[in-house]
Design an enzyme around this catalytic site. Structure first.
Site, PDB file in Angstrom:
ATOM      1  N   SER A   1       0.856  -1.174   0.000  1.00 49.02           N
ATOM      2  CA  SER A   1       0.000   0.000   0.000  1.00 49.02           C
ATOM      3  C   SER A   1       0.896   1.230   0.000  1.00 49.02           C
ATOM      4  O   SER A   1       1.968   1.220   0.590  1.00 49.02           O
ATOM      5  CB  SER A   1      -0.883  -0.015   1.244  1.00 49.02           C
ATOM      6  OG  SER A   1      -1.279   1.309   1.559  1.00 49.02           O
TER       7      SER A   1
ATOM      8  N   GLU B   1      -7.618 -10.919  -6.029  1.00 51.28           N
ATOM      9  CA  GLU B   1      -8.815 -10.081  -6.186  1.00 51.28           C
ATOM     10  C   GLU B   1      -9.171  -9.906  -7.655  1.00 51.28           C
ATOM     11  O   GLU B   1     -10.351  -9.897  -8.034  1.00 51.28           O
ATOM     12  CB  GLU B   1      -8.592  -8.719  -5.525  1.00 51.28           C
ATOM     13  CG  GLU B   1      -8.533  -8.806  -4.013  1.00 51.28           C
ATOM     14  CD  GLU B   1      -8.098  -7.494  -3.372  1.00 51.28           C
ATOM     15  OE1 GLU B   1      -8.813  -6.985  -2.517  1.00 51.28           O
ATOM     16  OE2 GLU B   1      -7.017  -6.975  -3.736  1.00 51.28           O
TER      17      GLU B   1
ATOM     18  N   LYS C   1       0.985  -3.350   4.935  1.00 51.15           N
ATOM     19  CA  LYS C   1       0.092  -4.113   4.072  1.00 51.15           C
ATOM     20  C   LYS C   1       0.768  -4.892   2.959  1.00 51.15           C
ATOM     21  O   LYS C   1       1.787  -4.510   2.431  1.00 51.15           O
ATOM     22  CB  LYS C   1      -0.982  -3.185   3.487  1.00 51.15           C
ATOM     23  CG  LYS C   1      -1.869  -2.724   4.617  1.00 51.15           C
ATOM     24  CD  LYS C   1      -3.239  -2.308   4.286  1.00 51.15           C
ATOM     25  CE  LYS C   1      -3.952  -2.964   3.194  1.00 51.15           C
ATOM     26  NZ  LYS C   1      -5.278  -2.392   3.044  1.00 51.15           N
TER      27      LYS C   1
END
Ligand code: ARG
Length: 468
Positions: A286, A299, A292
């Site tokens: 991120s 996804e 992260k």
């Protein structure tokens, strides 16, 4: 602003578009070369088979056949080297090849299209393309299956919670869980193989729709192109797009499976689960949250499945109202198939990489199974089997014991025997054999069950299936 000025602006809106003139718009909407150029290899292959047949059947002279054959081979070299220069005026890939052929061999090029129409030509090209696509999807799925088996073997006895309703149900092994995906992929490969069988029929020689008066040999071209047989009905041959839909439907089902696995990987990689760490190669960071590691690839697989289903939908809906035989609507069969093939290829590759490189965390999986009292069913089963208690009552007793474990914040196999006996005096020390997670999974040795021995047998059987 009055009514008129509104009209003015509306006029300007389409006026600009219309300035190119109706002919230009017609050309733009009509042309398929921007996407069907992907068929150029198949188009030349189909034409080579057709011209050889025309020569053999003495429909054209041997010299013309040779000239056209040489010309087509030269075009193949050129396109391979330089790509295709698109010209909307030439509409589609078939006309691009023929126009170039005319430049190379002169007017004799016009003889290539004897006893043929673009209708049977495009159906032939597209079947050849879908055939290749199925072969490459199958090869990728086979590789994925090998990776699933390798990881399943590595984790044949790694215990994790098995879920129903995403609630901890019973302990299972990760190997067993991965084998479930192996089975889904096996069915996907069967569906693609089935699609292949129906794709591999030759429409060539159906001509525009009704067949031809020339003495052609459809069996010869069918065989030369590696098809199983010429299609039996010329109307069907040019109007059928079942093969494209079969491919898309198999792709949907496969994408759906990959998407479910992607969803699990996303969950498992989340901190509350912590069952796996994403490999660096398949995660992104991120820009503002340094801790992260995002499961972007998974996804996108989940989302690509939606796009692939959209492709199947698009073609279903395009086809459903068409009278026989050919309508221009059918030109739109290609973009969804091309798109789905590309997306599915990416999905398979991404999931293969993810499964190959994911770092599973057996300790976290085990502790989740313990916290979820995954062996509660084993406790109830033990009460039925060893203490001869009716299942309903055993279920009730087990509920009380689980509540006690919750209060003490311990897994079931760490409860004191005396505490359990206080709930029901028929319990004795043999209960501990049933309560550990290891005992629980070991006991589920029925065919296809989760016991590590069983999982190893399933892996061997699966390896055998792949080798056959
Ligand atoms: N580009 C067309 C397609 O993809 C080729 C067939 C055209 N046939 C015709 N009768 N206009 O469908």
């Amino acid at each position: 602003m009055g009514k008129n000025s509104n009209n003015m602006s509306a006029n300007n809106m389409w006026g600009g578009r219309f300035a190119g003139g109706p002919a230009a718009i017609m050309q733009e909407i009509n042309a398929s070369i921007p996407f069907d150029k992907a068929l150029w290899r198949q188009d030349i292959t189909g034409s080579l088979a057709h011209v050889a047949m025309l020569g053999k059947c003495a429909i054209i002279s041997t010299e013309d056949m040779a000239a056209i054959t040489d010309g087509l081979n030269q075009i193949a070299e050129e396109f391979e080297r330089d790509g295709i220069t698109e010209d909307l005026a030439l509409e589609d890939v078939h006309m691009h090849v023929e126009a170039r052929l005319r430049e190379i061999v002169g007017d004799v090029a016009g003889r290539l299209h004897t006893a043929r129409s673009r209708n049977d030509q495009v159906a032939t090209d597209f079947r050849l393309w879908v055939r290749d696509a199925i072969a490459s999807v199958d090869a990728a799925l086979l590789q994925f299956q090998h990776i699933l088996l390798r990881r399943a073997e590595e984790h044949h006895d790694s215990i994790m919670p098995g879920f129903t309703h995403l609630q901890t149900a019973q302990p299972v092994t990760l190997g067993h869980h991965l084998l479930a995906y192996f089975e889904m992929i096996s069915r996907d490969r069967q569906r693609f193989a089935d699609a292949y069988m129906r794709t591999n029929q030759s429409p060539l020689g159906a001509a525009a729709l009704a067949g031809t008066g020339f003495p052609i040999d459809r069996h010869m071209t069918s065989e030369a192109l590696g098809f199983d047989a010429p299609m039996a009905n010329s109307l069907d041959a040019v109007s059928d797009r079942d093969f494209a839909l079969d491919f898309l439907t198999a792709a949907c089902q496969c994408a759906l499976h990959l998407s479910r696995l992607a969803e699990e990987i996303i969950l498992w990689a989340s901190q509350p689960f912590g069952f796996l760490q994403l490999p660096d190669s398949f995660s992104t960071g991120s820009s503002i949250m340094p801790q992260k590691r995002n499961p972007d690839a998974a996804e996108l697989v989940r989302s690509h499945a939606g796009r692939i289903i959209g492709c199947q939908n698009a073609l279903m809906i395009s086809m459903k109202g068409l009278p026989l035989a050919y309508s221009k609507d059918m030109q739109n069969d290609k973009p969804p198939v091309f798109e789905a093939e590309k997306l599915l290829g990416l999905c398979i590759a991404a999931m293969t990489g993810l499964v190959d490189e994911a770092v599973f965390v057996p300790a976290a999986m085990r502790s989740a199974a313990e916290q979820g009292y995954a062996s509660a069913t084993d406790l109830a089963d033990w009460l039925v089997r060893q203490a001869d208690i009716p299942f309903r009552e055993a279920h009730h007793i087990t509920g009380a014991i689980v509540r006690m474990a919750e209060e003490q914040s311990v897994p079931l196999d760490q409860l004191a025997l005396a505490d359990m006996q206080a709930v029901d005096s028929r319990i004795d020390e043999r209960i501990f054999d049933a309560l550990s997670l290891d005992a629980s999974v070991r006991s589920r040795n029925s065919y296809g069950g989760t016991a590590p021995d069983q999982v190893m047998q399933q892996i061997q059987a699966a390896q055998q299936r792949l080798a056959d």
